[in-house]
Enzyme design. Structure first.
Site, PDB file in Angstrom:
ATOM      1  N   GLU A  47       0.855  -1.202   0.000  1.00  0.00           N
ATOM      2  CA  GLU A  47       0.000   0.000   0.000  1.00  0.00           C
ATOM      3  C   GLU A  47       0.889   1.251   0.000  1.00  0.00           C
ATOM      4  OE1 GLU A  47      -1.599   0.736   3.946  1.00  0.00           O
ATOM      5  OE2 GLU A  47      -3.335   1.819   3.135  1.00  0.00           O
ATOM      6  N   LYS A 127      -9.314   2.346  -1.976  1.00  0.00           N
ATOM      7  CA  LYS A 127      -9.562   1.786  -0.633  1.00  0.00           C
ATOM      8  C   LYS A 127     -10.894   2.255  -0.052  1.00  0.00           C
ATOM      9  CE  LYS A 127      -7.088   1.431   3.829  1.00  0.00           C
ATOM     10  NZ  LYS A 127      -5.787   1.777   4.450  1.00  0.00           N
ATOM     11  N   CYS A 172      -4.970  -2.852   2.766  1.00  0.00           N
ATOM     12  CA  CYS A 172      -4.693  -2.804   4.208  1.00  0.00           C
ATOM     13  C   CYS A 172      -5.918  -3.074   5.077  1.00  0.00           C
ATOM     14  CB  CYS A 172      -4.030  -1.479   4.570  1.00  0.00           C
ATOM     15  SG  CYS A 172      -3.257  -1.564   6.201  1.00  0.00           S
TER      16      CYS A 172
HETATM   17  N1  CDV Z   1      -3.063   1.500   6.563  1.00  0.00           N
HETATM   18  C1  CDV Z   1      -3.992   0.855   7.294  1.00  0.00           C
HETATM   19  O1  CDV Z   1      -5.108   0.653   6.847  1.00  0.00           O
HETATM   20  N2  CDV Z   1      -3.623   0.469   8.547  1.00  0.00           N
HETATM   21  C2  CDV Z   1      -4.524  -0.099   9.498  1.00  0.00           C
HETATM   22  C3  CDV Z   1      -4.096   0.253  10.892  1.00  0.00           C
HETATM   23  C4  CDV Z   1      -4.183   1.736  11.117  1.00  0.00           C
HETATM   24  C5  CDV Z   1      -4.898  -0.436  11.940  1.00  0.00           C
HETATM   25  C6  CDV Z   1      -4.614  -1.618   9.380  1.00  0.00           C
HETATM   26  O2  CDV Z   1      -5.737  -2.130   9.393  1.00  0.00           O
HETATM   27  O3  CDV Z   1      -3.601  -2.295   9.351  1.00  0.00           O
END
Ligand code: CDV
Length: 310
Positions: A47, A127, A172
């Protein structure tokens, strides 16, 4: 005839705030060459792979914010990555921060793309599950201001024919949400690419910290198994501008098993020979959606248990 795709995950170590894109792209090209040497057809990057993960810092300066985003893809610095992919005949997945001016209005997204072996963009995702907060929290060791710097993605969870099968993307935090996998699973996805930047420390809930790597694997293992697909989880790892990131990039089989896992918190490549037909035995038995899913009764169950009642 078995359908096998060799997939590489290119974990990146920390990127300094001062490191420019040309330098990061050079690191990425080195990993792409390694992937090619190991027979990979596609290599996945994390990401927001081109810069340090700037949502950890507060700024109100519009020009400073814009500087973390790509107006064009490929752009001046990323063209080299596309050229190398074309030269090597390797596809790639790339997470980046997208500045979209096409509507005449400034829109910012946390995006990812699929690029084919000819260097053409064949798919884009923005996202959806943005974590963190909008407001300034100066008392915390670092922030997660994704809700401030990005809009919620407006492209849904799509799939594309790519790399010998059906590919989808999530980014993510999306990986923690079963509906992200299921929407892709309902489209018969065979490989899901997921880049992430996950800090070890969770400022809002520090008692979760010790479980960071466990939760990372738990959600991708179950997402892969319950949707009969491969999941390629690829991290930005190590201590980046004082923020310790979990790393742990791995490739998950439709069995739920981890078949390759990074062992460092630096730039590191892992590769797996992914049999795209492996998902079939799950898709046609335990997870035959048409035969066993009973969506029409789920609402009744929610009503009875009282979950989700305001
Ligand atoms: N970049 C992200 O989406 N990070 C989140 C953290 C902040 C909890 C994740 O779900 O890994």
């Amino acid at each position: 005839m078995s359908r096998t795709t060799i997939i590489a995950a290119a974990q990146l170590g920390p990127i300094a705030r001062s490191e420019n894109r040309a330098s990061v792209v050079k690191r990425m090209i080195a990993l792409m060459r390694e992937a090619k040497a190991m027979g990979a057809e596609v290599v996945a990057y994390p990401e927001a792979a081109l810069t340090a993960f700037f949502p950890h810092w507060w700024t109100e300066d519009e020009a400073e914010i814009d500087a973390w985003f790509e107006r064009d893809m490929p752009g001046k610095d990323t063209a080299a990555l596309f050229d190398e992919a074309r030269r090597l005949g390797v596809g790639f997945h790339l997470g980046y921060c997208e500045l979209d001016l096409s509507s005449g209005k400034k829109r910012r997204f946390n995006s990812s793309i699929l690029v084919d072996k000819q260097g053409a963009i064949i798919g884009k995702y923005r996202k959806i599950h943005l974590p963190g907060h909008f407001e300034h929290r100066p008392g915390t060791p670092f922030q997660n201001l994704e809700k401030r710097y990005f809009e919620v993605g407006d492209l849904g969870f799509g799939v594309w024919r790519a790399y010998g099968g059906v590919a989808g993307m999530m980014i993510c935090n999306d990986r923690r949400w079963p509906e992200a996998y299921r929407v892709l699973g309902l489209q018969a996805v065979e490989m899901i690419f997921c880049g992430y930047n996950t800090p070890v420390h969770h400022p809002a809930a520090p008692d979760h910290d010790r479980l960071g790597q466990f939760h990372n694997e738990l959600c991708m293992q179950s997402g892969a198994y319950q949707n009969s697909c491969w999941v390629i989880g690829v991290a930005k790892a190590g201590v980046e501008e004082g923020v310790d990131m979990i790393g742990g990039s791995a490739i998950f089989a439709p069995t739920g098993e981890i078949v390759a896992r990074c062992s460092s918190i630096e730039d590191e490549l892992i590769v797996a020979r992914c049999d795209l037909d492996l998902g079939r035995s799950y898709r046609e038995t335990t997870f035959d959606f048409a035969k066993h899913r009973r969506v029409e009764t789920y609402g009744m169950i929610v009503e009875r248990t009282g979950r989700n009642t305001p």
